[in-house]
Structure formats: C-alpha cells, structure tokens
Design an enzyme around this catalytic site. Structure first.
Site, PDB file in Angstrom:
ATOM      1  N   TYR A 184      12.606 -48.601 -29.604  1.00 53.83           N
ATOM      2  CA  TYR A 184      11.169 -48.870 -29.516  1.00 53.83           C
ATOM      3  C   TYR A 184      10.436 -47.605 -29.105  1.00 53.83           C
ATOM      4  O   TYR A 184       9.339 -47.336 -29.576  1.00 53.83           O
ATOM      5  CB  TYR A 184      10.907 -49.979 -28.499  1.00 53.83           C
ATOM      6  CG  TYR A 184      11.323 -51.339 -29.004  1.00 53.83           C
ATOM      7  CD1 TYR A 184      10.439 -52.122 -29.720  1.00 53.83           C
ATOM      8  CD2 TYR A 184      12.600 -51.825 -28.774  1.00 53.83           C
ATOM      9  CE1 TYR A 184      10.819 -53.369 -30.186  1.00 53.83           C
ATOM     10  CE2 TYR A 184      12.988 -53.061 -29.231  1.00 53.83           C
ATOM     11  CZ  TYR A 184      12.100 -53.826 -29.943  1.00 53.83           C
ATOM     12  OH  TYR A 184      12.486 -55.054 -30.412  1.00 53.83           O
ATOM     13  N   ASN A 231       4.227 -59.825 -35.641  1.00 53.80           N
ATOM     14  CA  ASN A 231       3.955 -59.140 -36.899  1.00 53.80           C
ATOM     15  C   ASN A 231       3.661 -60.149 -38.007  1.00 53.80           C
ATOM     16  O   ASN A 231       4.253 -61.223 -38.063  1.00 53.80           O
ATOM     17  CB  ASN A 231       5.098 -58.210 -37.260  1.00 53.80           C
ATOM     18  CG  ASN A 231       6.221 -58.950 -37.933  1.00 53.80           C
ATOM     19  OD1 ASN A 231       6.113 -59.302 -39.114  1.00 53.80           O
ATOM     20  ND2 ASN A 231       7.269 -59.214 -37.215  1.00 53.80           N
ATOM     21  N   CYS A 259      12.016 -55.633 -38.460  1.00 54.34           N
ATOM     22  CA  CYS A 259      11.884 -55.393 -37.027  1.00 54.34           C
ATOM     23  C   CYS A 259      13.229 -55.500 -36.322  1.00 54.34           C
ATOM     24  O   CYS A 259      13.353 -55.150 -35.165  1.00 54.34           O
ATOM     25  CB  CYS A 259      10.881 -56.359 -36.417  1.00 54.34           C
ATOM     26  SG  CYS A 259      10.882 -57.979 -37.145  1.00 54.34           S
ATOM     27  N   HIS A 260      14.243 -55.973 -37.036  1.00 54.33           N
ATOM     28  CA  HIS A 260      15.548 -56.105 -36.402  1.00 54.33           C
ATOM     29  C   HIS A 260      16.244 -54.758 -36.300  1.00 54.33           C
ATOM     30  O   HIS A 260      17.271 -54.630 -35.659  1.00 54.33           O
ATOM     31  CB  HIS A 260      16.411 -57.074 -37.196  1.00 54.33           C
ATOM     32  CG  HIS A 260      16.532 -56.734 -38.635  1.00 54.33           C
ATOM     33  ND1 HIS A 260      15.614 -57.129 -39.575  1.00 54.33           N
ATOM     34  CD2 HIS A 260      17.451 -56.003 -39.288  1.00 54.33           C
ATOM     35  CE1 HIS A 260      16.007 -56.658 -40.744  1.00 54.33           C
ATOM     36  NE2 HIS A 260      17.102 -55.969 -40.606  1.00 54.33           N
ATOM     37  N   GLU A 285      23.628 -55.571 -42.888  1.00 57.45           N
ATOM     38  CA  GLU A 285      22.938 -54.434 -43.512  1.00 57.45           C
ATOM     39  C   GLU A 285      23.880 -53.263 -43.657  1.00 57.45           C
ATOM     40  O   GLU A 285      23.822 -52.532 -44.631  1.00 57.45           O
ATOM     41  CB  GLU A 285      21.721 -54.048 -42.674  1.00 57.45           C
ATOM     42  CG  GLU A 285      20.565 -55.009 -42.879  1.00 57.45           C
ATOM     43  CD  GLU A 285      19.251 -54.341 -42.594  1.00 57.45           C
ATOM     44  OE1 GLU A 285      19.244 -53.320 -41.905  1.00 57.45           O
ATOM     45  OE2 GLU A 285      18.219 -54.865 -43.063  1.00 57.45           O
TER      46      GLU A 285
END
Length: 94
Positions: free
Chosen positions: A23, A46, A54-55, A81
């Site tokens: 962050y 969001n 956002c992950h 991912e």
DNA sequence: ATATAGCGGATCA
DNA sequence: TGATCCGCTATAT
C-alpha cells in the site's frame, strides 16, 4: 472520485500478474507517501471490485493485509495468478 | 463542519 | 505479540 483515487486505481491496475505491491508503494507512486491508509480506504470502496486487481496490493512483506472477500480468497487469487502467469508465459513450440 | 471508520504502517514495551 | 499513535480519504451525522 478524487484525482488521488484515480491515480491509485491506475497504478494498481498496472501491477503485473502474479506480483504484489505494498500500500505504501502505491501511495508513494500516487504522490502521497503518507497516504497509504487512504489507499486502503479507496480500494475498499472501489467502484470496480473485480476490474481493479486490488488483491495485488498487500500490507508489507508476507502480510497480505485485508480483503473485501476475505484474506483467504486474496491469497488464492494470488496463487492462481502466479499459475496463470506461467501458463501465459509458456512458449508454444511447433 | 465535525466525527468516525478503514484492505496500513511505524514505534514502543 | 499487543497497544497506541499517525495520517489520509470516504462516508455518516
């Protein structure tokens, strides 16, 4: 939607698949090194929950921080991912 | 306008 | 590890 939020969304969406940023990193990139808390605040509400990855934004180190759908899902998403990245990276040999 | 909350982060004990 | 403060935005009152 503030300019800062826009920047945050843009920056977050540029994070490569399978990688993570903190962050603080995002906050710095957005021009407000001390607004890391705000980044979470923004990401939390969001407008595009799935579109914005956002992950991929984590607290720091191996600490994932929080996630709307649960930290577990966040971790799974990141693992998946990483897998899909390998898949996409694989060369197709004739 | 003020108060509070939130997916953080650093410091101190 | 737990407690506590800091700083910033969004949202509620």
């Amino acid at each position: 939607m503030t300019p800062f939020a826009k920047k945050v969304y843009k920056i977050v969406s540029t994070i490569p698949i399978g990688e993570t940023r903190s962050y603080k990193w995002v906050a710095i990139k957005a021009g407000r090194p001390n607004a890391y808390r705000a980044v979470g605040s923004i990401l939390n509400k969001n407008p595009w929950p799935v579109t914005i990855p956002c992950h991929r934004v984590v607290k720091r180190g191996d600490d994932l921080g929080g996630y709307v759908f649960g930290v577990k899902k966040k971790a799974l998403l990141l693992i998946r991912e990483r897998e899909i990245k390998e898949f996409l990276t694989a060369r197709l040999v004739i």
